[in-house]
Design an enzyme around this catalytic site. Structure first.
Site, PDB file in Angstrom:
ATOM      1  N   CYS A 180      -6.513  -2.317   5.580  1.00  0.00           N
ATOM      2  CA  CYS A 180      -7.930  -1.704   5.951  1.00  0.00           C
ATOM      3  C   CYS A 180      -9.046  -2.771   5.119  1.00  0.00           C
ATOM      4  CB  CYS A 180      -7.897  -0.721   4.463  1.00  0.00           C
ATOM      5  SG  CYS A 180      -9.740   0.418   4.195  1.00  0.00           S
TER       6      CYS A 180
ATOM      7  N   CYS B 225       0.693  -1.404  -0.093  1.00  0.00           N
ATOM      8  CA  CYS B 225      -0.165   0.129   0.141  1.00  0.00           C
ATOM      9  C   CYS B 225       0.783   1.253  -0.016  1.00  0.00           C
ATOM     10  CB  CYS B 225      -0.892  -0.112   1.557  1.00  0.00           C
ATOM     11  SG  CYS B 225      -2.183   1.351   1.221  1.00  0.00           S
TER      12      CYS B 225
END
Length: 384
Positions: free
Chosen positions: A206, A109
């Site tokens: 997430c 990410c």
């Protein structure tokens, strides 16, 4: 003229305080909330919109970010990186798990979203610099920018930043890197940032968040039961729910306790769907003394000629291990650690340090002990 900075405001306390510090330091600060996950849209990509998957609680995070931006009187953008996250982070994550490896999506990410897609977005909006609430420090020099550990050893996040592009590092600030966590919370409380001051630190990633990891993965990787085998005797001890759900060195959740335990995972055969365990000497199976690391992102302007003595972390929060590294091609290093290190695992990240400086890192491709790979050892056992 003030330097324009775009800060990634996540809805947590760290990025909130980072925004305040930048403003106090005289920067022209704007904020952006990154939306990276959409369960329904992603399930449509799979052609299976009926997958039962809770929505990531990012709407509450956005509301918290908006409250912070309003309190600090800073503009807030909302930018969508759902497709980029799917293409570069989640797809790779799933593919690696299919191979029986355990990747780190937080590193991906940072590499592809926060310091690539977000960095390019910031440039397109006319910003000179980006900033985040990571616990890390950066020292910008003439030749290259040095990534340094955060002052809070317990929260240092340089491990997760090891793959960020060098060009992005040249234009990045980490405003809270010189603070400890309790100091960050104290600042938020003094500013009366009620939406984040006492907010619990986020855990996991997430698209999983607080949910059960195995149950989430079953939506994308259907489980397939297989044998759990004692590597010492080749005796079948029980059944596993899918080799991708287990990690090397794992001791809990195997379901094969009893008087002969404790058992721990020493290997996986993905093709035959076998999980290998032992209750023997840990050093015989989990300790290795060298490994090959590929895809190395190297922050210094030059790579070392010959061998370099430094330290390495083979997983987050692990203590520093003394190692010697040698580049064997442009982005691959051979790493030796004759003292032995437990559970160095293929697919995870090796991150290299020289004192307080993070030199970079890459993916562990193979591990060895006495010049024998763990896979060869498993195959030898199977053939007996």
């Amino acid at each position: 003229m003030k330097q324009k900075v775009l800060l990634g405001l996540s809805g947590g306390v760290d990025s909130a305080v980072a925004a305040y510090i930048l403003k106090e330091q005289g920067y022209d600060v704007s904020c952006a909330f990154m939306r990276n996950w959409d369960s329904y849209a992603n399930n449509d990509i799979l052609g299976n919109p009926t997958i039962q998957d809770d929505v990531c609680p990012q709407e509450q995070d956005y509301a918290d970010a908006k409250a912070v931006a309003d309190a600090l009187e800073l503009p807030l953008y909302r930018v969508d990186f759902v497709k980029e996250y799917w293409d570069h982070v989640f797809t790779y994550f799933i593919d690696e798990y299919k191979k029986g490896r355990t990747p780190n999506p937080d590193i991906l990410c940072n590499k592809y979203i926060k310091f690539d897609a977000f960095f390019k977005y910031a440039q397109s909006m006319g910003f000179d610099t980006v900033a985040t609430g990571h616990y890390a420090q950066v020292e910008h020099g003439d030749e290259y920018s040095r990534l340094l550990r955060g002052a809070d050893n317990n929260k240092d996040q340089t491990y997760f930043l090891c793959q960020m592009p060098k060009e992005a590092l040249r234009h990045t600030l980490f405003p809270i890197g010189n603070l400890e966590k309790h100091e960050v919370r104290e600042i938020a409380e003094k500013l009366a940032l009620e939406s984040v001051a006492t907010k619990k630190d986020s855990t996991g990633i997430c698209f999983i968040g607080e949910r059960n990891f195995r149950e989430f993965l079953k939506n994308y990787l259907p489980s397939q039961d297989g044998d759990i085998v004692d590597i010492e005797t080749m005796e079948v001890l029980g059944k596993h729910i899918g080799v991708m759900y287990y990690t090397i060195g794992q001791r809990k959740g195997l379901g094969i306790g009893g008087t002969r335990g404790p058992w721990f995972v020493v290997g996986k055969d993905v093709k035959k769907n076998i999980l290998f365990v032992t209750n023997g000497n840990e050093s015989d199976w989990l300790y290795t003394d060298s490994c090959i690391v590929s895809g190395v992102n190297w922050f210094p302007s030059e790579k070392p000629e010959g061998e370099l003595a430094c330290t390495a972390k083979f997983r987050y929060r692990q203590k520093d291990n003394d190692v010697t590294i040698r580049f064997i091609d442009e982005s691959t290093v051979f790493v030796t650690y004759p003292q032995g290190v437990s559970s160095v695992t293929c697919g995870q990240e090796a991150v290299f340090y020289l004192n307080e400086e993070c030199l970079g890192g890459g993916v562990i491709e193979d591990v060895f002990k006495d010049k024998e790979s763990m896979q060869s050892k498993i195959e030898n056992r199977e053939n007996k």
